[in-house]
Design an enzyme around this catalytic site. Sequence first.
Site, PDB file in Angstrom:
ATOM      1  N   ILE A 234       0.849  -1.209   0.000  1.00 57.44           N
ATOM      2  CA  ILE A 234       0.000   0.000   0.000  1.00 57.44           C
ATOM      3  C   ILE A 234       0.882   1.255   0.000  1.00 57.44           C
ATOM      4  O   ILE A 234       0.377   2.365   0.187  1.00 57.44           O
ATOM      5  CB  ILE A 234      -0.975   0.045   1.199  1.00 57.44           C
ATOM      6  N   ALA A 235       2.184   1.079  -0.200  1.00 57.34           N
ATOM      7  CA  ALA A 235       3.117   2.213  -0.073  1.00 57.34           C
ATOM      8  C   ALA A 235       3.201   2.982  -1.394  1.00 57.34           C
ATOM      9  O   ALA A 235       2.371   3.851  -1.680  1.00 57.34           O
ATOM     10  CB  ALA A 235       4.467   1.690   0.372  1.00 57.34           C
ATOM     11  N   ARG A 236       4.162   2.629  -2.197  1.00 58.83           N
ATOM     12  CA  ARG A 236       4.293   3.160  -3.549  1.00 58.83           C
ATOM     13  C   ARG A 236       4.793   2.021  -4.432  1.00 58.83           C
ATOM     14  O   ARG A 236       5.534   1.143  -3.965  1.00 58.83           O
ATOM     15  CB  ARG A 236       5.290   4.319  -3.606  1.00 58.83           C
ATOM     16  N   GLU A 265       2.457   3.056 -12.448  1.00 58.68           N
ATOM     17  CA  GLU A 265       1.061   3.448 -12.310  1.00 58.68           C
ATOM     18  C   GLU A 265       0.688   4.592 -13.256  1.00 58.68           C
ATOM     19  O   GLU A 265       1.466   5.537 -13.370  1.00 58.68           O
ATOM     20  CB  GLU A 265       0.915   3.909 -10.852  1.00 58.68           C
ATOM     21  N   HIS A 283      -5.161   2.082  -6.551  1.00 58.97           N
ATOM     22  CA  HIS A 283      -4.690   3.125  -5.617  1.00 58.97           C
ATOM     23  C   HIS A 283      -5.880   3.727  -4.843  1.00 58.97           C
ATOM     24  O   HIS A 283      -6.131   4.922  -4.899  1.00 58.97           O
ATOM     25  CB  HIS A 283      -3.911   4.225  -6.368  1.00 58.97           C
TER      26      HIS A 283
HETATM   27  N1  LIG Z   1      -1.948   3.582  -1.098  1.00 59.01           N
HETATM   28  C1  LIG Z   1      -2.285   4.811  -0.734  1.00 59.01           C
HETATM   29  O1  LIG Z   1      -3.311   5.358  -1.146  1.00 59.01           O
HETATM   30  C2  LIG Z   1      -1.418   5.552   0.217  1.00 59.01           C
HETATM   31  C3  LIG Z   1      -0.065   5.340   0.285  1.00 59.01           C
HETATM   32  N2  LIG Z   1       0.713   6.048   1.173  1.00 59.01           N
HETATM   33  C4  LIG Z   1       2.151   5.808   1.218  1.00 59.01           C
HETATM   34  O2  LIG Z   1       2.505   5.419   2.542  1.00 59.01           O
HETATM   35  C5  LIG Z   1       3.714   6.048   2.893  1.00 59.01           C
HETATM   36  C6  LIG Z   1       3.879   6.082   4.401  1.00 59.01           C
HETATM   37  O3  LIG Z   1       3.018   7.032   4.979  1.00 59.01           O
HETATM   38  P1  LIG Z   1       3.091   7.366   6.552  1.00 59.01           P
HETATM   39  O4  LIG Z   1       2.995   6.127   7.345  1.00 59.01           O
HETATM   40  O5  LIG Z   1       2.161   8.473   6.807  1.00 59.01           O
HETATM   41  O6  LIG Z   1       4.601   7.900   6.649  1.00 59.01           O
HETATM   42  P2  LIG Z   1       5.555   7.902   7.922  1.00 59.01           P
HETATM   43  O7  LIG Z   1       6.636   8.858   7.580  1.00 59.01           O
HETATM   44  O8  LIG Z   1       4.778   8.105   9.158  1.00 59.01           O
HETATM   45  O9  LIG Z   1       6.130   6.419   7.968  1.00 59.01           O
HETATM   46  C7  LIG Z   1       7.080   5.935   7.105  1.00 59.01           C
HETATM   47  C8  LIG Z   1       7.932   4.917   7.820  1.00 59.01           C
HETATM   48  O10 LIG Z   1       8.869   4.396   6.879  1.00 59.01           O
HETATM   49  C9  LIG Z   1      10.141   4.373   7.488  1.00 59.01           C
HETATM   50  N3  LIG Z   1      11.221   4.488   6.504  1.00 59.01           N
HETATM   51  C10 LIG Z   1      11.550   5.544   5.741  1.00 59.01           C
HETATM   52  N4  LIG Z   1      12.620   5.264   4.977  1.00 59.01           N
HETATM   53  C11 LIG Z   1      12.973   3.991   5.281  1.00 59.01           C
HETATM   54  C12 LIG Z   1      14.013   3.137   4.841  1.00 59.01           C
HETATM   55  N5  LIG Z   1      14.897   3.541   3.939  1.00 59.01           N
HETATM   56  N6  LIG Z   1      14.073   1.887   5.359  1.00 59.01           N
HETATM   57  C13 LIG Z   1      13.175   1.486   6.294  1.00 59.01           C
HETATM   58  N7  LIG Z   1      12.172   2.258   6.746  1.00 59.01           N
HETATM   59  C14 LIG Z   1      12.080   3.493   6.257  1.00 59.01           C
HETATM   60  C15 LIG Z   1      10.148   5.556   8.434  1.00 59.01           C
HETATM   61  O11 LIG Z   1      11.136   5.354   9.394  1.00 59.01           O
HETATM   62  P3  LIG Z   1      11.564   6.458  10.479  1.00 59.01           P
HETATM   63  O12 LIG Z   1      10.508   6.351  11.518  1.00 59.01           O
HETATM   64  O13 LIG Z   1      12.902   5.999  10.887  1.00 59.01           O
HETATM   65  O14 LIG Z   1      11.556   7.785   9.776  1.00 59.01           O
HETATM   66  C16 LIG Z   1       8.736   5.515   8.979  1.00 59.01           C
HETATM   67  O15 LIG Z   1       8.654   4.672  10.089  1.00 59.01           O
HETATM   68  C17 LIG Z   1       3.617   7.409   2.200  1.00 59.01           C
HETATM   69  O16 LIG Z   1       4.893   7.991   2.010  1.00 59.01           O
HETATM   70  C18 LIG Z   1       2.926   7.080   0.900  1.00 59.01           C
HETATM   71  O17 LIG Z   1       3.865   6.833  -0.112  1.00 59.01           O
HETATM   72  C19 LIG Z   1       0.153   6.960   2.008  1.00 59.01           C
HETATM   73  C20 LIG Z   1      -1.192   7.211   1.980  1.00 59.01           C
HETATM   74  C21 LIG Z   1      -2.083   6.551   1.062  1.00 59.01           C
HETATM   75  O1  LIG Z   2      -1.559  10.294   0.467  1.00 56.04           O
HETATM   76  C1  LIG Z   2      -0.946   9.589  -0.358  1.00 56.04           C
HETATM   77  O2  LIG Z   2       0.294   9.516  -0.361  1.00 56.04           O
HETATM   78  C2  LIG Z   2      -1.668   8.809  -1.354  1.00 56.04           C
HETATM   79  O3  LIG Z   2      -1.140   7.914  -1.929  1.00 56.04           O
HETATM   80  C3  LIG Z   2      -3.075   9.122  -1.674  1.00 56.04           C
HETATM   81  O4  LIG Z   2      -3.844   9.378  -0.610  1.00 56.04           O
END
Ligand SMILES: NC(=O)C1=CN([C@@H]2O[C@H](COP(=O)(O)OP(=O)(O)OC[C@H]3O[C@@H](n4cnc5c(N)ncnc54)[C@H](OP(=O)(O)O)[C@@H]3O)[C@@H](O)[C@H]2O)C=CC1
Ligand SMILES: O=C(O)C(=O)CO
Length: 316
Positions: A234-236, A265, A283
Amino acid sequence: MKKVLIARVLPEGVYPALDGLEVVRRDRTTPLDDDEMRAALRDFDGVLCTLGDQFSAEVFADVPQPRCKVLANFGVGFNHIDVRAAQAVGVMVTNTPGAVTDATADTAMTLMLMSARRAGEAERLVRSGAWEGWHPTQMLGMHLTGKTVGIAGMGRIGQAIARRCHFGFEMPVRYFGRAPKELDFEAVYHSDLQEMAACVDVLVTAVPSNPQTHHLINADVLAAMQPHARLINIARGDVVEEAALIDALQRGVIGGAGLDVYEFEPLVPQALRDLDNVVLLPHLGTSTMEVRVDMGLMAVANLQAFLRGDTPPNPV
Ligand SMILES: NC(=O)C1=CN([C@@H]2O[C@H](COP(=O)(O)OP(=O)(O)OC[C@H]3O[C@@H](n4cnc5c(N)ncnc54)[C@H](OP(=O)(O)O)[C@@H]3O)[C@@H](O)[C@H]2O)C=CC1
Ligand SMILES: O=C(O)C(=O)CO
């Protein structure tokens, strides 16, 4: 009056928050092209943009003295914006953390359950008219309750997924990240992703897309997973090496996958679409009316704060 561009159609509930600004609504659902992005930087004081709008270093280089000083991104992920290049020409980037967390975690659970219980395959069976009735060995899936989940990236969304797994499904939680976290639930930390991949039934990605996480899930990680295990992304899209995933699914190296995002995508390779052991969502992570309104209001709050000279709540 400050002039702003709203780069996409937004839920109606967001527009009143733009009060006091001269607003140009681009009533389209497609990303800005390069000419539109250059014009946005040249002709507006602020832009509400979103994923798909590829604000690359080249686009910023073409407009070295932009009128626009703030890109308020609708979404938490900002990998489509070259933030360093933006800062180099004096543009601040903001995002919408938190508003997206629960909905995205819910989507991860949807994919987990759909993959484990073969829901996509089963729905296709019913729709095809080929279902011949219940029997004890029909479409046996994997029981999710009590299985072990491994989460790559224990941030906001990772923790929301972990809570759902731990409290809702009695699943032991493991996680991979750059450092252990203080958590209010039990979870085992792994500094080695392959080591974690080998001992979980479901591997979920919740990291941002950046150069360090590009192809984090590659052929080696997939090979380390157990043959019944599921991968949920669900990340990217580019966090998973899509070609390696297709190969692993085709050869039964892993049991299945659930994907909300894709490497190129909105292109979804035919090879993926041909496979029965993968669930494919477009997405959908945050796509509820309530959440999209919250995201919009958060993006507008960032825009409004910056344009009246305050520090926006969510700079990246
Ligand atoms: N499918 C969808 O519609 C959506 C997708 N997303 C994706 O989810 C991602 C995460 O969102 P969110 O949880 O809010 O972000 P956060 O910044 O809260 O969490 C990201 C986590 O990833 C960790 N991280 C970053 N870089 C690395 C690395 N190189 N190796 C290991 N861990 C790493 C961070 O670690 P640390 O704590 O050390 O910084 C942190 O714990 C977004 O960036 C987005 O791309 C988000 C919303 C919707
Ligand atoms: O917020 C994000 O990063 C998304 O992927 C869409 O909500």
